[in-house]
Every structure is written in structure tokens, then in C-alpha cells.
Motif scaffolding. Structure first.
Motif, PDB file in Angstrom:
ATOM      1  N   HIS A 216       7.913   5.473  -6.036  1.00 45.86           N
ATOM      2  CA  HIS A 216       7.702   6.153  -7.317  1.00 45.86           C
ATOM      3  C   HIS A 216       6.341   5.762  -7.893  1.00 45.86           C
ATOM      4  O   HIS A 216       5.808   4.693  -7.620  1.00 45.86           O
ATOM      5  N   ARG A 217       5.781   6.642  -8.699  1.00 42.53           N
ATOM      6  CA  ARG A 217       4.485   6.376  -9.314  1.00 42.53           C
ATOM      7  C   ARG A 217       4.661   5.424 -10.494  1.00 42.53           C
ATOM      8  O   ARG A 217       5.642   5.507 -11.229  1.00 42.53           O
ATOM      9  N   ILE A 218       3.664   4.549 -10.673  1.00 42.95           N
ATOM     10  CA  ILE A 218       3.723   3.585 -11.779  1.00 42.95           C
ATOM     11  C   ILE A 218       2.515   3.708 -12.711  1.00 42.95           C
ATOM     12  O   ILE A 218       2.455   3.042 -13.734  1.00 42.95           O
ATOM     13  N   TRP A 219       1.556   4.567 -12.385  1.00 40.21           N
ATOM     14  CA  TRP A 219       0.377   4.793 -13.224  1.00 40.21           C
ATOM     15  C   TRP A 219      -0.387   5.980 -12.682  1.00 40.21           C
ATOM     16  O   TRP A 219      -0.350   6.203 -11.459  1.00 40.21           O
ATOM     17  N   PRO A 220      -1.067   6.780 -13.538  1.00 43.85           N
ATOM     18  CA  PRO A 220      -1.122   6.729 -14.993  1.00 43.85           C
ATOM     19  C   PRO A 220       0.130   7.341 -15.619  1.00 43.85           C
ATOM     20  O   PRO A 220       0.890   8.047 -14.929  1.00 43.85           O
ATOM     21  N   PRO A 221       0.352   7.094 -16.907  1.00 44.33           N
ATOM     22  CA  PRO A 221       1.598   7.547 -17.537  1.00 44.33           C
ATOM     23  C   PRO A 221       1.946   9.016 -17.317  1.00 44.33           C
ATOM     24  O   PRO A 221       3.120   9.327 -17.065  1.00 44.33           O
ATOM     25  N   PRO A 222       0.987   9.969 -17.373  1.00 50.06           N
ATOM     26  CA  PRO A 222       1.389  11.374 -17.179  1.00 50.06           C
ATOM     27  C   PRO A 222       1.978  11.673 -15.794  1.00 50.06           C
ATOM     28  O   PRO A 222       2.661  12.680 -15.620  1.00 50.06           O
ATOM     29  N   SER A 223       1.706  10.811 -14.817  1.00 49.94           N
ATOM     30  CA  SER A 223       2.195  11.072 -13.460  1.00 49.94           C
ATOM     31  C   SER A 223       3.569  10.462 -13.192  1.00 49.94           C
ATOM     32  O   SER A 223       4.159  10.694 -12.137  1.00 49.94           O
ATOM     33  N   ILE A 224       4.075   9.679 -14.148  1.00 53.24           N
ATOM     34  CA  ILE A 224       5.312   8.932 -13.909  1.00 53.24           C
ATOM     35  C   ILE A 224       6.536   9.822 -14.111  1.00 53.24           C
ATOM     36  O   ILE A 224       6.632  10.563 -15.095  1.00 53.24           O
ATOM     37  N   ASN A 225       7.467   9.753 -13.166  1.00 55.45           N
ATOM     38  CA  ASN A 225       8.750  10.444 -13.267  1.00 55.45           C
ATOM     39  C   ASN A 225       9.848   9.383 -13.249  1.00 55.45           C
ATOM     40  O   ASN A 225      10.184   8.847 -12.192  1.00 55.45           O
TER      41      ASN A 225
ATOM     42  N   VAL B  65       9.703  -5.072 -15.727  1.00 58.35           N
ATOM     43  CA  VAL B  65       8.847  -5.898 -14.873  1.00 58.35           C
ATOM     44  C   VAL B  65       7.881  -5.033 -14.065  1.00 58.35           C
ATOM     45  O   VAL B  65       6.747  -5.452 -13.778  1.00 58.35           O
ATOM     46  N   THR B  66       8.291  -3.815 -13.722  1.00 54.86           N
ATOM     47  CA  THR B  66       7.400  -2.928 -12.981  1.00 54.86           C
ATOM     48  C   THR B  66       6.250  -2.451 -13.856  1.00 54.86           C
ATOM     49  O   THR B  66       5.091  -2.371 -13.407  1.00 54.86           O
ATOM     50  N   LYS B  67       6.529  -2.150 -15.109  1.00 53.85           N
ATOM     51  CA  LYS B  67       5.461  -1.776 -16.041  1.00 53.85           C
ATOM     52  C   LYS B  67       4.481  -2.927 -16.242  1.00 53.85           C
ATOM     53  O   LYS B  67       3.268  -2.720 -16.319  1.00 53.85           O
ATOM     54  N   GLU B  68       5.005  -4.145 -16.326  1.00 58.08           N
ATOM     55  CA  GLU B  68       4.151  -5.315 -16.497  1.00 58.08           C
ATOM     56  C   GLU B  68       3.250  -5.505 -15.281  1.00 58.08           C
ATOM     57  O   GLU B  68       2.049  -5.791 -15.410  1.00 58.08           O
ATOM     58  N   TYR B  69       3.807  -5.313 -14.106  1.00 62.60           N
ATOM     59  CA  TYR B  69       3.023  -5.441 -12.874  1.00 62.60           C
ATOM     60  C   TYR B  69       1.916  -4.386 -12.841  1.00 62.60           C
ATOM     61  O   TYR B  69       0.765  -4.684 -12.495  1.00 62.60           O
ATOM     62  N   ALA B  70       2.250  -3.156 -13.225  1.00 60.63           N
ATOM     63  CA  ALA B  70       1.256  -2.079 -13.226  1.00 60.63           C
ATOM     64  C   ALA B  70       0.108  -2.389 -14.188  1.00 60.63           C
ATOM     65  O   ALA B  70      -1.059  -2.089 -13.902  1.00 60.63           O
ATOM     66  N   LYS B  71       0.421  -3.020 -15.314  1.00 65.32           N
ATOM     67  CA  LYS B  71      -0.610  -3.366 -16.297  1.00 65.32           C
ATOM     68  C   LYS B  71      -1.626  -4.332 -15.693  1.00 65.32           C
ATOM     69  O   LYS B  71      -2.838  -4.142 -15.811  1.00 65.32           O
ATOM     70  N   TYR B  72      -1.129  -5.363 -15.026  1.00 67.46           N
ATOM     71  CA  TYR B  72      -2.032  -6.331 -14.387  1.00 67.46           C
ATOM     72  C   TYR B  72      -2.763  -5.716 -13.192  1.00 67.46           C
ATOM     73  O   TYR B  72      -3.918  -6.056 -12.912  1.00 67.46           O
ATOM     74  N   MET B  73      -2.089  -4.827 -12.498  1.00 68.29           N
ATOM     75  CA  MET B  73      -2.670  -4.214 -11.304  1.00 68.29           C
ATOM     76  C   MET B  73      -3.957  -3.452 -11.620  1.00 68.29           C
ATOM     77  O   MET B  73      -4.900  -3.427 -10.814  1.00 68.29           O
ATOM     78  N   ARG B  74      -4.056  -2.891 -12.783  1.00 70.75           N
ATOM     79  CA  ARG B  74      -5.210  -2.058 -13.120  1.00 70.75           C
ATOM     80  C   ARG B  74      -6.522  -2.851 -13.077  1.00 70.75           C
ATOM     81  O   ARG B  74      -7.552  -2.341 -12.618  1.00 70.75           O
TER      82      ARG B  74
ATOM     83  N   ILE C 195      -6.581   8.387 -10.828  1.00 64.59           N
ATOM     84  CA  ILE C 195      -6.023   7.821  -9.597  1.00 64.59           C
ATOM     85  C   ILE C 195      -4.558   7.470  -9.831  1.00 64.59           C
ATOM     86  O   ILE C 195      -4.202   6.860 -10.842  1.00 64.59           O
ATOM     87  N   GLU C 196      -3.711   7.870  -8.899  1.00 62.86           N
ATOM     88  CA  GLU C 196      -2.270   7.642  -9.045  1.00 62.86           C
ATOM     89  C   GLU C 196      -1.852   6.401  -8.272  1.00 62.86           C
ATOM     90  O   GLU C 196      -2.221   6.231  -7.109  1.00 62.86           O
ATOM     91  N   TYR C 197      -1.081   5.555  -8.934  1.00 59.23           N
ATOM     92  CA  TYR C 197      -0.577   4.329  -8.326  1.00 59.23           C
ATOM     93  C   TYR C 197       0.846   4.598  -7.846  1.00 59.23           C
ATOM     94  O   TYR C 197       1.760   4.723  -8.655  1.00 59.23           O
ATOM     95  N   MET C 198       1.031   4.696  -6.550  1.00 59.77           N
ATOM     96  CA  MET C 198       2.354   4.972  -5.972  1.00 59.77           C
ATOM     97  C   MET C 198       2.927   3.670  -5.420  1.00 59.77           C
ATOM     98  O   MET C 198       2.434   3.130  -4.432  1.00 59.77           O
ATOM     99  N   LEU C 199       3.970   3.169  -6.072  1.00 58.60           N
ATOM    100  CA  LEU C 199       4.643   1.970  -5.590  1.00 58.60           C
ATOM    101  C   LEU C 199       5.678   2.351  -4.539  1.00 58.60           C
ATOM    102  O   LEU C 199       6.427   3.314  -4.699  1.00 58.60           O
ATOM    103  N   LYS C 200       5.697   1.584  -3.476  1.00 62.27           N
ATOM    104  CA  LYS C 200       6.749   1.724  -2.473  1.00 62.27           C
ATOM    105  C   LYS C 200       7.380   0.354  -2.261  1.00 62.27           C
ATOM    106  O   LYS C 200       6.663  -0.646  -2.192  1.00 62.27           O
ATOM    107  N   ILE C 201       8.680   0.307  -2.227  1.00 61.38           N
ATOM    108  CA  ILE C 201       9.358  -0.930  -1.855  1.00 61.38           C
ATOM    109  C   ILE C 201       9.986  -0.696  -0.487  1.00 61.38           C
ATOM    110  O   ILE C 201      10.812   0.214  -0.315  1.00 61.38           O
TER     111      ILE C 201
END
Length: 335
Positions: free
Chosen positions: A135-144, A158-167, A197-203
Motif C-alpha cells: 500500500h502507498r504511504i506517501w504523498p497523502p493524496p495517493s493513500i488508499n 507507526v506506519t505514518k511515523e515511519y513515512a514521516k522519517y522516510m522523507r 513521487i509515490e512511496y509504496m510500502l510492501k511487507i
């Protein structure tokens, strides 16, 4: 909405020293045969906080040209934030199947977002030993948020917090990679989509496997992203193809593993190399990883930058919309 039930790897019986035939890779891919066993060079590990900017730029540029991959330490993401991200992801994959399927990828979806267990579209119809969540974690308009688990309750926070530092890490990597090509620091990021740029997290979840010598978690590939930033757990399994050998990545606690993806290779006209890699699995332990794929927006046109094209260096790649590149890559069509 109800989704088709899928039999996941985690539900298979592990009490037999055998795995279904569809998981067995050809001999030329089997880890027991193809993994390099001698003394191999280690993937470069780089201190991202090094105050010597010229040295840092040189180390990252060299690693990106020669390896297509490197690890970074002192990157600015607190170890506690990484541990919380990993803990929440682990709890999600330990949920009953019905709960995981609440955020399943719809069968008719053209997107890869959602929980699924059929990542690889292999022409031999071989399966890979992995379940995953995208799922996408950034930017906000791309998040579902449909695809963000509500259980465990901590997952979203915790995922939002990780995305904040990731930037901040993303900005530093793009700047350093640009400087390493002799460009101004902003050029590569802007060419890859800038703030869109879209941040797509995969676990990735690789459960114990009775015959890890015969199968793979993910088959050999390069990432279609611009850059991939990955956190692994302590179970080894990431392998890099270097100098005609499959070399296992050394685990460094709290380090981030940085993959050069296809789009950076294209933008640099081949100066930086997208890394060919694969994932092995373990017999008695669960391996997990958390890659974030930095992807251009679908409509963005990506091609070799004009700074790297002249009569002696023609373009090595076609210029096209990222969504068209993705379609060809995922469907194994010529680019």
C-alpha cells in the motif's frame, strides 16, 4: 465486499520434507546450487551522517555504479520507529486468514495494492514462497486506507511515523545521487516526480519452508522503482547478483538497504545500475522485509536525461510514461 479466498503459504502443512511441485525452481535458480559459497565481497555499508559531503557523494556514487545497492547506517530513522514498524507488520501476518483478507487486493484490480499471496507472474507458473501486503504511504493524496490494516491497532500510527522519517532519507539519497552524477542536487528527484513521487510500502512475509534449497521467496528481478529503501528482519535471505555470482547480503541491525531501481538507471542512461536481486527462505525461521518503492506518478514521462546523451552516448532506454513502463514490466513485455 467479499474477496475470493486464497490458500496462502502460511496455511500449508510444514510437517513433511516436501513442498508442492509448483514451488520448486529450475536447477539454474535453486539456492543450494547457485548461491556463492566462497569468500565474497560485502555490499558497501555507508554512514549517511558523514560530515564529509564529498566523501559521502563519492561512496554512494561508486556503490550505485558498481553494485546498484548499498546499506546506510546513521540515517536518522530512530531504531524504535523501525522496531515498531516491524512489530506491527509481524502481528498483521500472524492474524487469522479471514482478518488479513479484510484488506485483500480485489481480484479484478489493476493495482498491486492490498494483501495477496501471488506476487509472481511466472511464465512457468511457478509460485514463490511469500505472502505480501502492498500500500502507498506517501504523498497523502495517493493513500488508499482501504489497504491499511486496522488490526493490529498500532499499524496505522507507526506506519505514518515511519513515512514521516522516510522523507528526509529520500531527499538526502536523491540529492547525493544527483551530485554523484555531476548534476545539481535537485535534478534526479525532480526528474523522478518531485513531491509527487509515490512511496509504496510492501511487507514481504516468508514463512518457514521445509526445502529452502529448492525454492525462492522472490525470483531474480530488478525493481521498477527509482529507488527502493528496505528494512529486513534478522533472518538472512537477500541475495545480489554480482560478478556472475549470487552473494548474500550481510545483516546490519537498523541499517537501511538501498536498491537502485530501473528509473534511476534510465534517468542516468545506465551510469547507475539497477541491482539484480532475489530472496531465499529459511527452514525454521520466518523472514520478513519492509521495502518502500519510490515510484514516479503514473503519467510522468521518464527517459535518459539530456545531460547524458550525445553523439558518443546515445540513449540506452526508451522514454515513456511510468505507467506504461510498469505495465510492460509486470506483464513481461518488451520495453
Amino acid at each position: 465486499m467479499e474477496f475470493d479466498r486464497v490458500q496462502t503459504i502460511a496455511s500449508l502443512s510444514f510437517d513433511k520434507e516436501a513442498i508442492p511441485l509448483e514451488f520448486i525452481r529450475p536447477e539454474k535458480e535453486q539456492p543450494a546450487i547457485t548461491t556463492f559459497r566462497g569468500l565474497a565481497p560485502e555490499i558497501p555499508a555507508i554512514d549517511l551522517s558523514d560530515p564529509d559531503q564529498e566523501k559521502l557523494v563519492g561512496l554512494i556514487a561508486d556503490a550505485s555504479k558498481e553494485w546498484g545497492i548499498f546499506q546506510v547506517i546513521n540515517h536518522g530513522i530512530p531504531s524504535g520507529v523501525i522496531a515498531e514498524l516491524q512489530g506491527a507488520g509481524k502481528k498483521f501476518f500472524e492474524l487469522p486468514q479471514e482478518e488479513k483478507e479484510v484488506c485483500a487486493r480485489p481480484p479484478d484490480s489493476k493495482s498491486i495494492e492490498g494483501y495477496d499471496s501471488k506476487l509472481q507472474k511466472d511464465p512457468q507458473e511457478k509460485k514463490s514462497w511469500v505472502d505480501h501486503l502492498f500500500h502507498r504511504i506517501w504523498p497523502p493524496p495517493s493513500i488508499n486506507y482501504q489497504f491499511w490494516p486496522e488490526n493490529p491497532p498500532s499499524y496505522r500510527e507507526v506506519t505514518k511515523e515511519y513515512a514521516k522519517y522516510m522523507r528526509d532519507v529520500v531527499d538526502k539519497l536523491f540529492t547525493t545521487l544527483s551530485l554523484g552524477l555531476g548534476l545539481e542536487g535537485h535534478v534526479l528527484k525532480e526528474a523522478a516526480g518531485g513531491e509527487q513521487i509515490e512511496y509504496m510500502l510492501k511487507i514481504n512475509y516468508y514463512p518457514p519452508c521445509p526445502r529452502p534449497d529448492l525454492t525462492l521467496g522472490v525470483v531474480a528481478h530488478t525493481d521498477l522503482s527509482a529507488i527502493t529503501i528496505l528494512v529486513p528482519n534478522e533472518v538472512p535471505g537477500l541475495q545480489i547478483f554480482k560478478d556472475d555470482h549470487w552473494i548474500e547480503a550481510k545483516y546490519i541491525p537498523d541499517a537501511l538497504i538501498i536498491h537502485i531501481g530501473d528509473q534511476i538507471e534510465i534517468l542516468s542512461n545506465g551510469k547507475y545500475k539497477a541491482v539484480l536481486h532475489r530472496t531465499t527462505v529459511a527452514k525454521n525461521r520466518t523472514r520478513m522485509s519492509w521495502p518502500v518503492f519510490l515510484e514516479p506518478p503514473g503519467e510522468l514521462v521518464v527517459g535518459p536525461l539530456p545531460q547524458f546523451i550525445n553523439k558518443d552516448n546515445p540513449p540506452k532506454f526508451k522514454t515513456k510514461k511510468f505507467k506504461d513502463y510498469t505495465y510492460c514490466k509486470l506483464n513481461k513485455l518488451p520495453q
